[in-house]
Design an enzyme around this catalytic site. Structure first.
Site, PDB file in Angstrom:
ATOM      1  N   GLN A   1      11.995   1.609  29.612  1.00 18.36           N
ATOM      2  CA  GLN A   1      12.132   1.289  31.034  1.00 18.36           C
ATOM      3  C   GLN A   1      12.562  -0.175  31.206  1.00 18.36           C
ATOM      4  OE1 GLN A   1      12.073   3.111  33.812  1.00 18.36           O
ATOM      5  NE2 GLN A   1      11.828   4.923  32.531  1.00 18.36           N
TER       6      GLN A   1
ATOM      7  N   TYR B   1       0.861  -1.181   0.000  1.00 20.45           N
ATOM      8  CA  TYR B   1       0.000   0.000   0.000  1.00 20.45           C
ATOM      9  C   TYR B   1       0.902   1.238   0.000  1.00 20.45           C
ATOM     10  CZ  TYR B   1      -3.671   3.189   1.743  1.00 20.45           C
ATOM     11  OH  TYR B   1      -4.562   4.207   1.895  1.00 20.45           O
TER      12      TYR B   1
ATOM     13  N   HIS C   1       8.777  -0.218  40.707  1.00 24.37           N
ATOM     14  CA  HIS C   1       8.123   1.001  40.232  1.00 24.37           C
ATOM     15  C   HIS C   1       8.406   1.233  38.755  1.00 24.37           C
ATOM     16  CE1 HIS C   1       7.662   5.533  40.006  1.00 24.37           C
ATOM     17  NE2 HIS C   1       6.482   5.124  40.410  1.00 24.37           N
ATOM     18  N   ARG C   2       9.561   0.733  38.330  1.00 24.82           N
ATOM     19  CA  ARG C   2       9.944   0.879  36.935  1.00 24.82           C
ATOM     20  C   ARG C   2       9.141  -0.094  36.046  1.00 24.82           C
ATOM     21  NH1 ARG C   2      16.343   1.092  35.985  1.00 24.82           N
ATOM     22  NH2 ARG C   2      16.225   3.011  34.805  1.00 24.82           N
TER      23      ARG C   2
ATOM     24  N   GLU D   1       1.524   5.221   9.868  1.00 27.00           N
ATOM     25  CA  GLU D   1       0.061   5.332   9.976  1.00 27.00           C
ATOM     26  C   GLU D   1      -0.359   6.640  10.635  1.00 27.00           C
ATOM     27  OE1 GLU D   1      -1.963   3.382   8.433  1.00 27.00           O
ATOM     28  OE2 GLU D   1      -0.269   2.189   7.779  1.00 27.00           O
TER      29      GLU D   1
ATOM     30  N   THR E   1       2.351   7.271   1.446  1.00 28.20           N
ATOM     31  CA  THR E   1       3.265   8.317   1.905  1.00 28.20           C
ATOM     32  C   THR E   1       4.249   8.745   0.818  1.00 28.20           C
ATOM     33  OG1 THR E   1       3.118   7.316   4.067  1.00 28.20           O
ATOM     34  CG2 THR E   1       4.933   8.839   3.722  1.00 28.20           C
TER      35      THR E   1
ATOM     36  N   THR F   1       1.480  12.292   6.627  1.00 31.15           N
ATOM     37  CA  THR F   1       0.100  12.105   7.036  1.00 31.15           C
ATOM     38  C   THR F   1      -0.874  13.043   6.316  1.00 31.15           C
ATOM     39  OG1 THR F   1       1.064  11.629   9.171  1.00 31.15           O
ATOM     40  CG2 THR F   1      -1.302  11.877   9.134  1.00 31.15           C
TER      41      THR F   1
END
Lengths: 215, 439
Positions: free
Chosen positions: B392, B137, B330-331, B422, B140, B146
């Protein structure tokens, strides 16, 4: 925003723009395991930012800017509104989906993940909630403490939560992420495949490094 | 490994039950495992050595070998090519995520033809489906991403010959980026401005033959090739393409919605957004794919964090698993929560898409615009946050996360490609903002 201000009907996707709401969050007054006030906080942040961006857009056009110019001058605020709306949508879908899970063990751990998500995201976007006093600093602390509690609670399930994605070692293609945990032996084995290890002495030694050392 | 065994004993839930929640049903979870087992049993579907050590050419050739072998073996593997989810899982097992020569054929070319071919154009779907042609396809352009309104490629209708003349008037109008366009495809759905009697009717879709089916040489009037190496996804030949007054028959314009009659008279589509169906389709699937990318990286990071030991929390008690540090939790754990959230959201939006798609086929397009807007926001937010999650995960593996042995580099590179393909994320947010301002 335009339709909300003119009192027109809105689709469910944006109904929160006209939904009646409290002036202050009830986040630290929720009964145990009820995180509905968290979802209302997502709505608050999204609604406030959408309406603020809209009002700023109107103000820019009233100052004589064309629609396109005003849009460009306001683009950062507009993008923030779009992000908050989307994060609300994700939080709602996560919330709704978890509540449809039947298996009790899975549902319990998914609720922990959901509650962690809601706290983590709201702390991340706290600026929008603290700005007009919807959330107090005590309530922010309450969410932080709840998040730390949930980290500890989820810790024993961490490996099983990633195991549940059911990726084979072939699909994952990661020496570090091996299901059997035997990382270090395989890391060494993997390194032996390096093209640089095909010979003990690379041509660059004779060509460049050795002459340099003799210069 | 004793540490991994200990971790698995601690779980408060059944991972098979959870896998069934993640993959939608126990039946499909079992099906995935069957496919995994079958791939394991066939060495011809395996990589000869780690993809991380392959040059780009070796990677492209290896991907082509595996893709064609896999297709030939579908019967033997017991995989129905019409079962999208089965083929998707088989592809992830065999090929991985770095791409292959038929990647866009399956996920963009065929769905676009299915959504945009009129009744008299159904033969294109048969040709594509039976792999008599290989397609992609191409929308672009080098100077235009876009912003569809500013595409420069033209398709000018010539009523005398009943043909469209495709032309790339400038260097910036050259198609640039479409996957598999460079070396693999011999056809493409090309987005070009429809011009009739000097009037520009805006972008429309045309099916265009790029290469000879026997020799694979480019057709006369076509310039086509690969755009060079990328951050990741290098087993795919992203391509460039330009047209020099290249003629195609009138019926090569995809006419399910908009039509051009032999005399050049034009019929508008029922809704401006129906031409976007290929993009909406891909963005719908992107949300669950991004969740998978995050989960790939987090699977590595969490498992590694359970066997890696470093430092002591209580002196004399020995080195602790790094997963026991609050910073590591926490990460990783909020990112893991995001992966689950994106997976559930992706599934929810897929079901909305399935409903809207049926409505559009019946000519009911009311919900199409709303779906387009929320998907724009989701695509932007989810790709961005997935990139954060993977980064992370990489850093939580310390130095080893930086090694290609972690495979996180490829996951990161492929996932953040989604921030710009996209529809670039800032533009996506603006599209949703437009809807929010109207609401």
């Amino acid at each position: 925003a335009n339709a909300a201000q003119s009192g027109e009907g809105l689709s469910s996707l944006v109904h929160y723009l006209v939904k009646p709401h409290e002036k202050h969050s009830l986040i630290d007054k929720e009964p145990n395991n009820d995180y509905s006030a968290h979802l209302l906080a997502f709505e608050w942040a999204a609604r406030r930012q959408v309406m603020k961006a809209y009002e700023r857009l109107l103000s820019l056009t009233s100052r004589g800017l064309s629609g396109e110019e005003a849009w460009n001058e306001n683009a950062v605020e507009l993008n923030r509104a779009a992000r908050l709306h989307t994060r609300l949508y994700i939080a709602q879908k996560f919330y709704d989906s978890v509540h449809t899970v039947v298996d009790a063990g899975c549902r319990a751990v998914l609720e922990d993940l959901l509650h962690l998500h809601l706290n983590y995201e709201l702390i991340d976007m706290a600026y929008y909630l603290l700005e007009d006093g919807y959330l107090s600093s005590q309530q922010l602390d309450h969410m932080k403490e709840d998040m730390y509690r949930l980290l500890v609670k989820l810790r024993p399930n961490a490996v099983s939560l990633v195991d549940s994605w059911d990726y084979s070692d072939r699909e994952l293609r990661s020496v570090l992420g091996r299901k059997d945990g035997h990382v270090y032996e395989h890391l060494y084995k993997w390194a032996q495949d390096s093209q640089l290890n095909r010979t003990q002495v690379l041509p660059s030694f004779e060509k460049y490094l050795k002459p340099m050392m003799k210069e | 490994h004793p540490d991994m065994a200990e971790e698995r004993r601690k779980a408060t839930f059944d991972t098979d039950e959870m896998a069934a929640v993640i993959w939608g049903s126990k039946k499909y979870m079992m099906r995935r495992r069957e496919i995994t087992k079958k791939v394991e049993e066939h060495p011809e579907l395996h990589d000869p050595y780690s993809q991380a050590f392959m040059t780009r050419e070796e990677g492209v050739e290896n991907a082509a070998r595996k893709a064609t072998t896999m297709i030939r073996m579908l019967d033997e593997l017991g995989v129905d090519p019409l079962q999208f989810e089965d083929v998707f899982h088989l592809t992830n097992e065999v090929i991985g995520i770095a791409g292959h020569p038929l990647a866009l054929h399956a996920v963009m070319f065929i769905p676009t033809l299915q959504a945009q071919c009129s009744d008299e154009q159904q033969h294109w779907i048969d040709l594509a489906y039976n792999r008599r042609i290989i397609g992609t396809y191409a929308q672009t352009e080098m100077g235009h991403g876009t912003n569809l309104k500013k595409l420069e490629t033209t398709a000018t209708y010539d009523p005398k010959t009943q043909e469209f003349v495709l032309h790339s008037p400038t260097r910036t109008s050259m198609k640039w980026w479409p996957g598999n366009l460079g070396k693999s495809s011999n056809h493409a759905v090309v987005v070009a401005n429809l011009v009739i009697n000097g009037e520009n009717y805006g972008p429309h879709n045309f099916i265009v033959q790029l290469r000879d089916l026997e020799t694979h040489q480019p057709m006369k009037g076509i310039t086509v090739g690969d755009i060079g190496p990328k951050l990741a996804y290098n087993d795919t030949d992203n391509g460039f393409l330009s047209f020099d007054h290249y003629r195609i028959p009138r019926l090569n314009m995809l006419m399910k919605h908009a039509r051009v009659a032999p005399d050049g008279s034009y019929t508008r589509p029922p809704h401006a957004k129906v031409g976007y169906s290929a993009m909406v389709y891909v963005r719908t699937h992107m949300i669950t794919h991004q969740a998978m990318f995050a989960a790939y990286a987090l699977t590595t990071a969490v498992r590694y964090s359970a066997v890696r030991r470093q430092g002591e929390i209580k002196p004399g008690c020995g080195e602790v698993k790094i997963l026991d540090y609050q910073t590591q939790q926490h990460r990783l754990l909020p990112q893991l929560a995001r992966a689950y959230a994106f997976m559930f959201t992706g599934r929810a939006v897929k079901s909305v898409h399935a409903r809207v798609d049926k409505d559009v086929a019946k000519g009911k397009v009311d919900e199409m615009a709303e779906l387009h807007y929320i998907l724009s926001g989701l695509k932007a937010v989810v790709t961005h946050l997935t990139g954060e999650a993977i980064e992370q995960a990489r850093m939580s593996c310390g130095g080893h996360g930086y090694s290609k042995a972690s495979n996180i580099f490829e996951i990161y590179g492929v996932a953040i490609g989604g921030c710009t393909y996209e529809g670039e994320n800032m533009v996506m947010l603006q599209q949703l903002a437009k809807y929010l301002m109207r609401a």
